[in-house]
Design an enzyme around this catalytic site. Structure first.
Site: not given
Length: 343
Positions: A89-90
């Site tokens: 996840i960014c």
């Protein structure tokens, strides 16, 4: 690139795990992984009064070997409509953005931030999703039945624990509120005249009686909750002791592993030195043998040269003899021919 374990990062993680388990934030929990101190699973309840309110979401942190110098990776395992599952996840607190990372972040503050990010738009970020409200609500309901095959997190049991903690919190707030009401009533009564006091007390006897009954009911409920809570606390203490033993075992295993690797490297170096030493001794033996046999080789060479000269001389004499014999035979033939013509 191969990385090695850092004792500083291990100790930092152990401190954070211990602090979290000792005083966990509301509606959140973590699960330690026996195979690696650098992996930690988490579960948290969705933000209240949102599409995620009924959900309990599960994921994991993968911490780098130089943590907290660099941020962790974050993954989700339960579908939620905001973040993709089994994908890095960014976020501003993950490994995608080391420039915005600061070591003051902790596991609890990161989980609070992740829960807050669920209410923000994905905006095309890696691992981000945009979903309809109905989809998020459906995922939230299904997430309550999730069980993690790795850490064993059971969301059905976790839901009961979260409800129990919220009931305890609400009960505490109610008791504090009732105490405030009673304190206010006493202050008002002290300022009234004797007549007003009597009238005020008569009017509030029934209310006070109801409050007493409610307090007794609340006390009974509180005792039941405290009993259940004590059971949970006892179980948590047992789990904490097991986790502390596990952490100690993991740390000892890591140290033993490093020691074993160093010993293997030293043994490998000793093996290489032994091989080189044997080769040097073999070369010395060859040189010694060569020097000892040098005179014999020289004599044998001279002897071979003499034999060669003798053989060549014998061959020359042999061929000359044959040549002379042939000449003699030719001369005899020549004489016979001449005699034949003369006759």
């Amino acid at each position: 690139m191969q990385k090695t374990n850092n004792l500083g990062s291990i100790k930092r993680l152990q401190r954070e795990y211990a602090a979290f388990l000792k005083s966990p934030p509301p509606d959140m929990t973590i699960y330690l992984i026996e195979s690696s101190v650098y992996e930690c699973h988490f579960s948290f309840k969705g933000p209240s009064e949102t599409d995620f309110a009924e959900g309990i979401y599960h994921g994991k942190f993968i911490f780098p070997y130089d943590y907290p110098k660099n941020p962790p990776e974050v993954y989700f395992f339960t579908p939620n409509g905001r973040f993709a599952i089994n994908t890095k996840i960014c976020l501003s607190i993950t490994s995608f953005h080391p420039e915005t990372w600061t070591p003051v972040w902790s596991i609890s503050s990161m989980l609070e931030a992740i829960r807050a990010f669920m209410l923000t738009p994905a905006a095309g970020a890696v691992g981000g999703l945009e979903s309809h409200s109905d989809v998020k609500k459906e995922f939230a309901k299904k997430s309550q039945y999730y069980t993690c095959p790795v850490c064993g997190a059971n969301h059905q049991e976790l839901k009961k624990i979260f409800l129990l903690e919220n009931d305890k919190k609400n009960l505490t707030e109610n008791i504090e509120h009732q105490l405030k009401i009673n304190t206010s009533s006493t202050e008002v009564t002290s300022k009234l005249s004797n007549y007003d006091k009597t009238e005020y007390k008569l009017e509030n006897v029934e209310k006070d009686h109801k409050i007493i009954i409610e307090k007794e009911n609340n006390n009974n409920q509180q005792q039941d909750i405290i009993k259940e809570e004590n059971d949970i606390i006892t179980q948590n203490e047992i789990n904490n002791e097991c986790k502390e033993e596990l952490l100690t075992k993991i740390e000892n295993d890591e140290i033993n592993k490093e020691t074993k690797e160093k010993e293997e490297e030293i043994n490998q170096e000793d093996d290489v030195l032994t091989i080189l030493k044997k080769r040097q001794e073999a070369e010395k033996e060859k040189i010694k043998h060569f020097l000892e046999n040098k005179e014999e080789i020289k004599e044998e060479t001279e002897r071979n040269e003499k034999y060669t000269v003798i053989n060549e001389t014998i061959n020359i004499i042999f061929y000359l003899s044959i040549f002379l014999i042939i000449l003699m035979v030719l001369n005899l033939l020549k004489i016979k021919i001449i005699m034949y013509f003369l006759n």
